[in-house]
Design an enzyme around this catalytic site. Sequence first.
Site: not given
Length: 361
Positions: A319, A353
């Site tokens: 992330c 992401e």
Amino acid sequence: MSLAVVEPEKYEAQLTEKVSLTREEFQAFDTPELEIFRSRPEHYRMRAEFRIWHEGERSYYRMFDPQTRQPFSVDQFPAGSERINQLMMPLMEDIEQQEILRKRLFQLEFLTTQSGEALISMLYHKQLNDDWKAAAEKLQAEHNIRIIGRARKQKIVLDRDYVVESLNVLGKTYQYTQVENSFTQPNASINEHMLGWASNVCDGLKGDLLELYCGNGNFTCVLANHFDKVLATEISKTSVNSAHENFELNNIQNVQIARLSSEEFTQAMNRERLFRRLQDIDLDSYEVSTILVDPPKAGLDEGTETLVQNFDNIVYISCNPETLKQNLEKITQTHKIQRIALFDQFPYTHHREMGVFLTRR
């Protein structure tokens, strides 16, 4: 809650910018072509939380401008699921009519599913009593939702404190309990893409899987069928309990979970420490060929970075491209990037992401 300005007409341009930035940042690693997974331009978030403002007889949802940090009222939330938007104003209109529900209410939190389930947490600066419970039960029935009341050292669950999400991954449906106030992937359609991508890169791999940071078993349920056995780790007790429920929901029987942090598990694998929480798990019985890591924004610590290099195949879900890049500088000394993907989990923001699949050189 801060506002991501949803402008569907600008979606492709902002995604193109993310793609260009990602290619530029990772070109030094001799990567294959970047795989790109687009989000829905609207109604992609299954969760939302709003502060509540009261003025006279009226109550309002408030959000905060990301630049000025000033609050402003909203009556819709284009980033939120269709179900969130359907509920927002009718729910507030009913709350306004009942002082017991309205008084000292300062926040509403929505957790929804793709099939339309909705769990609403109502947060108060007052203790909740039986009168509140009776009014909330009526509100729950009228809107076909589930309600939780929260106050200082108080939690009242009228029905249950979770929803059940169904995710379609490469033509197969998986079910997940998603518990109020615990981490779940907010963009369900992108989560389906992430799970499909991870399943695809693991197809044909042999041996056992080690998964660090397994959460509620989001990846575990999908990937377990690719391996003989899975050993997963997770530090959050709530997430571990959810994971066990999700394994049962999806008839997954080849997984064991160790409630350890990645740092602790690395110490256990290196035989540096003994952990009582591992007493029922025989580490030597696993023939791990593949490791999956899905760390928080800080990325992998130095010990875990070294640990992952012990395995033939590495699936890294990130992330935070910045810490991913830092980790890859070491990992690519022993492993080569075979696949790299960008998942637009948070449209109209700078967040990215990513997924990377590496094999031993």
